[in-house]
Design an enzyme around this catalytic site. Structure first.
Site, short mmCIF file in Angstrom:
data_model
loop_
_atom_site.label_atom_id
_atom_site.label_comp_id
_atom_site.label_asym_id
_atom_site.label_seq_id
_atom_site.Cartn_x
_atom_site.Cartn_y
_atom_site.Cartn_z
CE LYS A 222 33.70 -48.74 -21.77
NZ LYS A 222 33.08 -48.58 -20.43
N GLY A 275 43.43 -47.29 -17.74
CA GLY A 275 42.86 -48.34 -16.89
C GLY A 275 43.94 -49.33 -16.50
CD GLU A 278 43.48 -58.69 -15.84
OE1 GLU A 278 43.51 -58.02 -14.79
OE2 GLU A 278 42.78 -59.71 -15.97
CD GLU A 429 47.23 -50.00 -10.38
OE1 GLU A 429 46.69 -50.64 -11.31
OE2 GLU A 429 47.57 -48.82 -10.47
P1 NAP Z 1 39.62 -51.69 -16.28
O1 NAP Z 1 38.85 -52.93 -16.48
O2 NAP Z 1 40.97 -51.58 -16.88
O3 NAP Z 1 38.67 -50.50 -16.78
C1 NAP Z 1 39.07 -49.34 -17.46
C2 NAP Z 1 38.15 -49.07 -18.64
O4 NAP Z 1 38.31 -50.13 -19.60
C3 NAP Z 1 36.67 -49.07 -18.28
O5 NAP Z 1 36.00 -48.12 -19.09
C4 NAP Z 1 36.26 -50.47 -18.66
O6 NAP Z 1 34.89 -50.63 -18.90
C5 NAP Z 1 37.05 -50.70 -19.92
N1 NAP Z 1 37.23 -52.10 -20.30
C6 NAP Z 1 37.23 -53.19 -19.51
N2 NAP Z 1 37.42 -54.31 -20.24
C7 NAP Z 1 37.53 -53.92 -21.52
C8 NAP Z 1 37.72 -54.59 -22.76
N3 NAP Z 1 37.82 -55.93 -22.81
N4 NAP Z 1 37.78 -53.88 -23.90
C9 NAP Z 1 37.68 -52.55 -23.87
N5 NAP Z 1 37.48 -51.84 -22.73
C10 NAP Z 1 37.41 -52.51 -21.58
O7 NAP Z 1 39.75 -51.38 -14.75
P2 NAP Z 1 38.74 -51.82 -13.57
O8 NAP Z 1 38.23 -53.21 -13.76
O9 NAP Z 1 37.76 -50.75 -13.44
O10 NAP Z 1 39.73 -51.82 -12.34
C11 NAP Z 1 40.56 -52.92 -12.15
C12 NAP Z 1 41.93 -52.48 -11.75
O11 NAP Z 1 42.49 -51.66 -12.77
C13 NAP Z 1 42.00 -51.62 -10.53
O12 NAP Z 1 41.97 -52.34 -9.36
C14 NAP Z 1 43.30 -50.92 -10.73
O13 NAP Z 1 44.35 -51.75 -10.33
C15 NAP Z 1 43.36 -50.72 -12.22
N6 NAP Z 1 42.93 -49.36 -12.63
C16 NAP Z 1 43.87 -48.50 -13.03
C17 NAP Z 1 43.49 -47.22 -13.40
C18 NAP Z 1 44.50 -46.22 -13.84
O14 NAP Z 1 44.21 -45.03 -13.81
N7 NAP Z 1 45.65 -46.63 -14.31
C19 NAP Z 1 42.16 -46.82 -13.34
C20 NAP Z 1 41.20 -47.75 -12.95
C21 NAP Z 1 41.61 -49.02 -12.59
P3 NAP Z 1 33.80 -50.88 -17.73
O15 NAP Z 1 34.44 -50.61 -16.42
O16 NAP Z 1 32.78 -49.89 -18.05
O17 NAP Z 1 33.29 -52.26 -17.88
#
Ligand code: NAP
Ligand code: MG
Length: 525
Positions: A222, A275, A278, A429
């Site tokens: 996904k 990701g 959290e 972050e």
């Molecule tokens: P995120 O919510 O952790 O998203 C990462 C992935 O997880 C996406 O595919 C997202 O889906 C999915 N996801 C979200 N909620 C989920 C759930 N309850 N169950 C299963 N999968 C779920 O990250 P974000 O909201 O895009 O970004 C928020 C923060 O995360 C950023 O500001 C950054 O601090 C951090 N981040 C870290 C990384 C890393 O490489 N470590 C990458 C991105 C973001 P959808 O987005 O499709 O809804």
């Protein structure tokens, strides 16, 4: 105190869920308004309705719903992708299970599998220009950066992993019980759910799919809702490479629906997630139902430490700027805490700020752009909230600190000093082009401060003193330490986190341990 930033899903972010009959977007209009040329083949591809890849066939979401995919440079809709839910995940998992238990995949020799994985890398390179353009449109990053970094690194990961397909071996074990012959087999885990973020969309898909396929697993992937397009294009290349139906299923949609259904699914043997920390914790809880295996690559707040004996100060300043500003700071390993020995503090801060002021912001497709927009309105609002909080908490902004422009999701490259350990901008972050700079005087105070974070993904050390460099690298609690460099990645080098930055490793041969399980076999003689 943890800052909680609400995740506006539909209404607040302006993101619309469209009924299928509303057609599709295309990148041409927004780009051509801005005078930017898109490859006509890509324009045609964007116009084609987007579907999930399930069981080797392109399939609309069971509900028929689609969601809008945006170009973050101007907030225009470039495509619509399936808004999948539990039903689509059920179908994809069932297809992966069939492919794993009975399809041609398990019968394929390791040599054939290796060649197939190599072909995926070749096809990525053959389509590199188009993929870079697609990545730039969808994510916002400069096309030139995607062309020299994301795309070749994704290809290289498949090429590197292809070689391992024939080299995953067990051992013979000289057990101390007489008259038995014992050995181990390394077998695939089974059906793997993979959930990836939007910061390096194709590369993250490669990091996940490469080792999973090499070890003989079947996958449901996904992609992030913000950037689903390059994964769908990769799906076409996987079919072209000859990946049998059901071995890789690609299902687009939101985390709370499609992602959550995948993480909780009882017939998924393992989840690999990249990701936020959290959501990583949510994944762990969702996995408890059937105790599926979990690997996590999560957030970071990485210290980048510069000593006064660095030698070439300009190289260190360039390195520090690259450590935070590469990919607009949207890197899990971004060098977002710059720790500088007091005697050179002002010079380094001014040097990095000068670099920040020179960065040209613009749409990723503009060849002169050095930094594109953040990926989404939601991310812009997240980063803006942090910038606002830092000001309220009394930090000093040397440069930047605001949104740039009125349209698109641009943020000024920002350098902040006069910070205190408790401030949210120091602890959390931010995932944007924002660095906090702190001076230090003694190594004894430096190490505990550098390690004073819930994260442990990466760190940088800049010094010509080789003993000090090694001592500090050993003392830092981080999965990667770069000495006199930053952001150096290789398919052969394991990457992952200490502490709350994750479980397990990506890349290198080490990742294969997370996609195989060991079976001990004992033969009575
Ligand atoms: P995120 O919510 O952790 O998203 C990462 C992935 O997880 C996406 O595919 C997202 O889906 C999915 N996801 C979200 N909620 C989920 C759930 N309850 N169950 C299963 N999968 C779920 O990250 P974000 O909201 O895009 O970004 C928020 C923060 O995360 C950023 O500001 C950054 O601090 C951090 N981040 C870290 C990384 C890393 O490489 N470590 C990458 C991105 C973001 P959808 O987005 O499709 O809804
Ligand atoms: Mg997008």
């Amino acid at each position: 105190m943890k800052t909680t930033i609400s995740r506006p899903r539909v209404a607040a972010s302006g993101r619309k869920i469209s009924p299928a009959q509303n057609g599709h977007g295309n990148g041409e209009s927004s780009a051509s308004r801005a005078g930017l040329k898109i490859n006509p083949r890509l324009v045609e591809w964007l116009k084609k309705p987007k579907q999930n890849l399930i069981d080797g066939k392109w399939t609309p979401a069971a509900s028929g719903k689609l969601f809008d995919v945006f170009n973050p440079a101007d907030a225009s809709v470039i495509a619509r992708a399936p808004d999948s839910d539990k039903e689509d995940i059920n179908r994809a998992v069932a297809a992966a299970r069939r492919a794993f238990e009975s399809g041609p995949w398990r019968a394929m020799t390791t040599s054939e599998r290796g060649k197939l994985i190599w072909r995926i890398g070749d096809l990525i390179l053959q389509n590199a220009d188009e993929l870079a353009e697609l990545e730039s449109l969808d994510n916002g990053k400069p096309r030139a950066v995607a062309r020299v970094a994301d795309i070749p690194l994704a290809a290289d990961l498949f090429h590197y992993m292809a070689g391992w397909a024939t080299k995953i071996e067990g051992n013979t074990i000289p057990i101390s019980v007489p008259n038995f012959h014992a050995f181990t087999l390394r077998e695939p885990v089974g059906v793997i759910g993979q959930i990836i973020p939007w910061n390096f969309p194709l590369l993250m898909a490669a990091w996940k799919l490469g080792p999973a396929l090499t070890a003989g697993n079947c996958v449901v992937l996904k992609p992030a809702e913000q950037t689903p397009l390059s994964a769908l294009r990769l799906g076409e290349l996987l079919l072209e490479a000859g990946v049998p139906g059901g071995v890789v299923n690609i299902v687009t949609g939101f985390g709370e629906t499609a992602g959550a259904a995948l993480a909780a699914h009882d017939d998924v043997d393992k989840i690999a997630f990249t990701g936020s920390t959290e959501v990583g914790k949510i994944i762990v809880r969702a996995s408890a139902g059937n105790l599926k295996k979990v690997s996590l690559e999560l957030g970071g707040k990485s210290p980048n430490i510069i000593f006064k004996d660095v030698g070439d100060l300009n190289a260190a300043i360039n390195g520090a700027a690259n450590a935070i500003f590469f990919n607009h700071g949207q890197c899990c390993c971004a060098g977002s805490r710059l720790m500088i020995e007091r005697e050179i503090f002002d010079d380094v801060v001014e040097g990095v700020a000068t670099q920040a002021r020179k960065i040209k912001l613009g749409p990723g497709l503009d060849a002169t752009t050095q930094m594109g927009p953040l990926v989404s309105e939601e991310q812009l609002s997240r980063v803006s909230n942090y910038l606002h909080q830092g000001k309220q908490e009394g930090a000093c902004y040397v440069t930047g600190g605001k949104r740039a422009g009125e349209s698109g999701y641009f943020v000024q490259p920002t350098v902040i000093k006069d910070v205190k350990p408790g401030m949210s901008i120091v602890r959390e972050e931010i995932f944007g082009p924002v660095v906090v700079a702190e001076p230090f005087t003694k190594v004894e105070e430096l190490i505990p401060r550098a390690n004073q974070t819930q994260y442990g993904l990466a760190a940088g050390v800049w010094t010509r003193d080789i003993s000090k460099a090694h001592r500090i690298a050993a003392a830092l609690k981080a999965g990667t330490v770069w000495i006199n460099c930053y952001n150096v990645f290789d398919s052969a080098l394991p990457f992952g986190g200490y502490k709350q930055s994750g479980w397990g490793r990506e890349m290198g041969h080490e990742v294969l341990e997370h996609y195989t399980q060991t079976k001990a076999v004992v033969v009575g003689l």
